[in-house]
Design a protein around this motif. Structure first.
Motif, short mmCIF file in Angstrom:
data_model
loop_
_atom_site.label_atom_id
_atom_site.label_comp_id
_atom_site.label_asym_id
_atom_site.label_seq_id
_atom_site.Cartn_x
_atom_site.Cartn_y
_atom_site.Cartn_z
N THR A 61 11.05 -33.93 46.80
CA THR A 61 12.20 -34.75 47.18
C THR A 61 11.74 -35.63 48.33
O THR A 61 11.13 -35.15 49.28
CB THR A 61 13.40 -33.88 47.62
OG1 THR A 61 13.67 -32.92 46.60
CG2 THR A 61 14.63 -34.73 47.86
N SER A 63 12.70 -39.54 50.60
CA SER A 63 13.56 -40.70 50.82
C SER A 63 12.78 -41.99 50.56
O SER A 63 13.34 -43.08 50.61
CB SER A 63 14.11 -40.68 52.24
OG SER A 63 13.06 -40.55 53.19
N ASP A 88 15.87 -39.23 47.34
CA ASP A 88 17.16 -38.94 47.96
C ASP A 88 17.25 -39.64 49.31
O ASP A 88 16.65 -39.19 50.28
CB ASP A 88 17.32 -37.43 48.13
CG ASP A 88 18.67 -37.04 48.69
OD1 ASP A 88 19.49 -37.93 49.02
OD2 ASP A 88 18.92 -35.81 48.82
N PRO A 89 18.00 -40.75 49.37
CA PRO A 89 18.13 -41.49 50.63
C PRO A 89 18.68 -40.64 51.77
O PRO A 89 18.42 -40.93 52.94
CB PRO A 89 19.09 -42.63 50.28
CG PRO A 89 19.01 -42.76 48.80
CD PRO A 89 18.71 -41.39 48.26
N ALA A 90 19.40 -39.57 51.45
CA ALA A 90 19.95 -38.71 52.50
C ALA A 90 18.87 -37.97 53.27
O ALA A 90 19.11 -37.48 54.38
CB ALA A 90 20.94 -37.71 51.89
N LEU A 91 17.68 -37.89 52.72
CA LEU A 91 16.57 -37.21 53.41
C LEU A 91 15.99 -38.08 54.54
O LEU A 91 15.31 -37.57 55.42
CB LEU A 91 15.47 -36.87 52.40
CG LEU A 91 14.44 -35.83 52.78
CD1 LEU A 91 15.10 -34.48 53.06
CD2 LEU A 91 13.40 -35.69 51.68
N ARG A 93 15.37 -40.28 57.88
CA ARG A 93 15.60 -40.00 59.30
C ARG A 93 15.84 -41.32 60.03
O ARG A 93 14.95 -41.83 60.71
CB ARG A 93 14.40 -39.27 59.90
CG ARG A 93 13.99 -37.98 59.20
CD ARG A 93 14.94 -36.85 59.55
NE ARG A 93 14.65 -35.64 58.80
CZ ARG A 93 14.05 -34.57 59.30
NH1 ARG A 93 13.66 -34.55 60.54
NH2 ARG A 93 13.86 -33.51 58.53
N ASN A 102 11.98 -43.62 56.23
CA ASN A 102 11.85 -43.17 54.85
C ASN A 102 10.57 -42.40 54.54
O ASN A 102 10.37 -41.96 53.41
CB ASN A 102 11.98 -44.35 53.89
CG ASN A 102 13.40 -44.84 53.83
OD1 ASN A 102 14.34 -44.04 53.83
ND2 ASN A 102 13.57 -46.14 53.81
#
Length: 173
Positions: A61, A63, A88-91, A93, A102
């Motif tokens: 997974t 970003s 997963d863009p939610a990963l 920071r 990313n």
């Protein structure tokens, strides 16, 4: 320059070089290939303490949505075609700034989960991220972007993986 990435696939040991990854991906994103190569190198150091890991058991997974990253993981792990690769863009920071946000990778393997985060050490430069994100690129922009891609590739491949990516233990997968 770098270690060969060695994994096991159904009892067969497979070894991949950086040149293998570049040939598989093509010329579009050599920097992304370099980053993924070093992430995998670091993952194999951490998770492969008892020998090569089973390539088809690595779950990825990230970003980072770049094609060089994706293709390198596919070559070594087959995670894209087998549904074990997720962007997963939610990963991301975002608190680390646009340039570093990313470059985050979570790898799950046999009940272990680790997260790798790029160090703030100049491996990715602000100008590169700005040009990649620029909607309308001039011929000069495109030429400069090619130079920046090659410079980044050289910086990343010249450094040991543990000097590029820090490993942070994650919750159990």
């Amino acid at each position: 320059m770098t270690n060969t990435l060695t994994v096991i696939d159904q009892g067969t040991i497979l070894a991949f070089t950086f040149d293998d990854a570049l040939r598989y991906h093509g010329p579009l994103a050599p920097g992304g290939v370099a980053h993924a190569y070093k992430v995998i190198e670091r993952v194999l150091e951490v998770l492969g303490t008892d020998g090569p890991v089973e390539r088809r058991e690595l779950v990825v997974t990230t970003s980072h949505g770049g094609p060089g990253v994706r293709d390198t993981f596919e070559l070594v792990t087959r995670s894209v075609t087998e549904g074990r690769y997720t962007v997963d863009p939610a990963l991301a920071r975002p608190e680390r700034g646009t340039t570093l946000a990313n470059y985050v990778f979570q790898i799950d393997y046999r009940g272990k989960s680790i997260t790798l985060i790029i160090r703030d050490a100049g491996f990715v430069v602000d100008e590169f991220i700005a040009l990649v994100g620029k909607a309308e690129k001039s011929a000069a922009d495109l030429g400069r972007l090619e130079v920046l891609k090659l410079e980044m590739t050289e910086r990343v491949m010249a450094a040991p993986a543990d000097q590029i990516y820090d490993v942070v233990p994650s919750a159990v997968a």
